[in-house]
Motif scaffolding. Structure first.
Motif, PDB file in Angstrom:
ATOM      1  N   CYS A  20       0.786  -0.986   0.033  1.00  0.00           N
ATOM      2  CA  CYS A  20      -0.016  -0.004   0.064  1.00  0.00           C
ATOM      3  C   CYS A  20       0.950   1.367  -0.095  1.00  0.00           C
ATOM      4  N   ALA A  21       0.534   2.192  -0.977  1.00  0.00           N
ATOM      5  CA  ALA A  21       1.439   3.416  -0.926  1.00  0.00           C
ATOM      6  C   ALA A  21       0.314   4.540  -0.799  1.00  0.00           C
ATOM      7  N   CYS A  22      -0.777   4.392  -0.178  1.00  0.00           N
ATOM      8  CA  CYS A  22      -1.622   5.281   0.251  1.00  0.00           C
ATOM      9  C   CYS A  22      -0.925   6.379   1.219  1.00  0.00           C
ATOM     10  N   ARG A  23      -1.510   7.630   1.557  1.00  0.00           N
ATOM     11  CA  ARG A  23      -0.966   8.745   2.047  1.00  0.00           C
ATOM     12  C   ARG A  23      -0.469   8.112   3.348  1.00  0.00           C
ATOM     13  N   LEU A  24      -1.417   7.489   4.382  1.00  0.00           N
ATOM     14  CA  LEU A  24      -1.183   6.910   5.529  1.00  0.00           C
ATOM     15  C   LEU A  24       0.092   6.172   5.653  1.00  0.00           C
ATOM     16  N   ILE A  35       2.917   8.834  11.853  1.00  0.00           N
ATOM     17  CA  ILE A  35       1.899   7.818  11.884  1.00  0.00           C
ATOM     18  C   ILE A  35       2.666   6.853  12.499  1.00  0.00           C
ATOM     19  N   PRO A  36       2.597   6.062  13.919  1.00  0.00           N
ATOM     20  CA  PRO A  36       3.381   5.105  14.265  1.00  0.00           C
ATOM     21  C   PRO A  36       2.855   3.866  13.571  1.00  0.00           C
ATOM     22  N   PRO A  37       3.838   2.939  13.150  1.00  0.00           N
ATOM     23  CA  PRO A  37       3.492   1.669  12.502  1.00  0.00           C
ATOM     24  C   PRO A  37       2.667   0.728  13.415  1.00  0.00           C
ATOM     25  N   ARG A  38       1.754  -0.126  12.924  1.00  0.00           N
ATOM     26  CA  ARG A  38       0.865  -0.900  14.041  1.00  0.00           C
ATOM     27  C   ARG A  38       0.955  -2.391  13.523  1.00  0.00           C
ATOM     28  N   ASN A 277      -7.680   3.994   7.257  1.00  0.00           N
ATOM     29  CA  ASN A 277      -8.635   4.941   8.122  1.00  0.00           C
ATOM     30  C   ASN A 277      -8.017   6.112   8.757  1.00  0.00           C
ATOM     31  N   PRO A 278      -8.668   7.313   8.375  1.00  0.00           N
ATOM     32  CA  PRO A 278      -8.024   8.645   8.533  1.00  0.00           C
ATOM     33  C   PRO A 278      -7.776   8.945   9.831  1.00  0.00           C
ATOM     34  N   ILE A 279      -8.634   8.050  10.779  1.00  0.00           N
ATOM     35  CA  ILE A 279      -8.216   8.404  12.207  1.00  0.00           C
ATOM     36  C   ILE A 279      -6.682   8.061  12.587  1.00  0.00           C
ATOM     37  N   LEU A 280      -5.963   7.350  11.696  1.00  0.00           N
ATOM     38  CA  LEU A 280      -4.547   7.073  12.029  1.00  0.00           C
ATOM     39  C   LEU A 280      -3.643   8.474  12.057  1.00  0.00           C
ATOM     40  N   ASP A 281      -4.350   9.518  11.225  1.00  0.00           N
ATOM     41  CA  ASP A 281      -3.483  10.547  11.186  1.00  0.00           C
ATOM     42  C   ASP A 281      -3.887  11.346  12.271  1.00  0.00           C
ATOM     43  N   PRO A 282      -2.789  11.603  13.389  1.00  0.00           N
ATOM     44  CA  PRO A 282      -3.431  12.787  14.271  1.00  0.00           C
ATOM     45  C   PRO A 282      -3.888  13.950  14.091  1.00  0.00           C
ATOM     46  N   GLU A 283      -3.447  14.493  12.713  1.00  0.00           N
ATOM     47  CA  GLU A 283      -3.866  15.977  12.458  1.00  0.00           C
ATOM     48  C   GLU A 283      -5.026  15.745  11.808  1.00  0.00           C
ATOM     49  N   SER A 284      -5.748  14.707  11.470  1.00  0.00           N
ATOM     50  CA  SER A 284      -6.778  14.745  10.577  1.00  0.00           C
ATOM     51  C   SER A 284      -8.206  15.154  11.422  1.00  0.00           C
TER      52      SER A 284
END
Ligand SMILES: [Zn+2]
Length: 306
Positions: A20-24, A35-38, A277-284
């Motif tokens: 996956c090369a999405c932004r997140l 965005i810490p890896p999970r 999921n955009p909630i992964l981005d703390p700034e979202s």
């Protein structure tokens, strides 16, 4: 005292996901402090200082065991041993069971599952690797609504949820195998030391019964796979909607936040978060909405504090 810890919090694929090369995922690769890896979702529980139970066995289980001293073998107990007292399965999904195959080194394992989940795994020849020597694998059948004691100290109650067997099982068994509702997919109610916690990483719908159960809890760990119904298909064309694969999305007028807005008692925590999921981005904006609604977003290493 109940010990409940998350050694991973991601949905299938983890974050970042390999293809996956999405932004997140890209930020998670290049800027892990943002965005810490999970790792894949993995929970453990037990009484502090006693043997621990795994909830499912994720594809990342080997790293997760090595990251958690409570799961290490004890040199004082011989060359081969484990403090893992048992493994509770909530479904036969690969993300929940692949780790069992990582634990095939002739170690006696006790696995708790519904008969539908057990039969699905028994039908797959890979899992015979867990039955190469006598007493290697002990199955304990569990039944939705029927509480049982794990390790003599933690009361667990399977919560039957609507859901079918995973895609691979449907193929190997021909027509969709007729499974009694609530037996292919369960949540867990976990109670010990005065704490009552619901663990529902897959939540296909919010019923009145689930709402009442959640309200009776001190904390609820809830399906946070997707923010929106169309999120997966937007990132990867041709993929299914969130609801069609058994996940109520977080956002929107009929999402989880809205459906569970009336809850007063429990701490509310999202787990099983997909890398789309955009909630992964703390700034979202989506993360802000989650926090404003009184929810937490679990990180790897999250631990229950009563
Ligand atoms: Zn991604």
């Amino acid at each position: 005292m109940l010990n409940l810890k998350l050694l991973g919090t991601a949905a299938g694929g983890g974050c970042p996901q390999w293809n996956c090369a999405c932004r997140l995922c890209s930020i998670s690769r290049t800027n892990p402090q943002v965005i810490p890896p999970r790792l894949h979702l993995q929970a453990i529980f037990g009484v502090h200082g006693a043997k621990q139970f795994l909830i499912n066995a994720s594809p990342d289980i080997r790293f997760q065991i090595e990251s958690e001293p409570a799961l290490w073998p004890n040199p004082a107990e011989g060359s081969r041993n484990t403090p893992i007292a048992g493994i509770l399965l909530t479904s036969a999904d690969l993300d929940q069971v692949l780790g069992l195959l990582e634990l095939r080194e002739f170690q006696p394992l006790t696995v708790y599952a519904t008969s539908a989940v057990r039969q699905t795994l028994e039908a797959n020849s890979f899992f015979r690797m867990l039955e190469r020597v006598p007493n290697q694998l002990t199955w304990i059948d569990i039944v939705p609504g029927q509480p049982f004691l794990a390790g003599g100290a933690v009361m667990c109650t399977p919560i039957g949820l609507p859901g079918s067997l995973p895609f691979y099982a449907r193929h190997t068994q021909g027509e969709v195998h007729k499974i009694e509702d609530g037996h292919a997919l369960i949540g867990l109610l976990i109670e010990a030391g005065g704490s009552r916690i619901a663990y529902t990483p897959s939540l296909p719908e919010v019923t009145a019964e689930m709402l009442a159960l959640y309200e009776s809890c001190d904390a609820i760990l809830v399906d946070g796979t997707f923010w929106s119904d169309a999120e997966l298909s937007r990132t990867h064309e041709g993929t299914p909607s969130a609801r069609s694969i058994g996940h109520v999305p977080i956002g929107g007028p009929d999402g989880t936040i809205a459906a569970l807005a009336s809850l007063k008692r429990p701490q509310k925590i999202f787990i099983h978060i997909n890398n789309t999921n955009p909630i992964l981005d703390p700034e979202s904006e989506e993360r802000r909405q989650v926090l404003d609604a009184g929810w937490q977003v679990a990180e790897d290493g999250w631990r229950w504090k009563s």
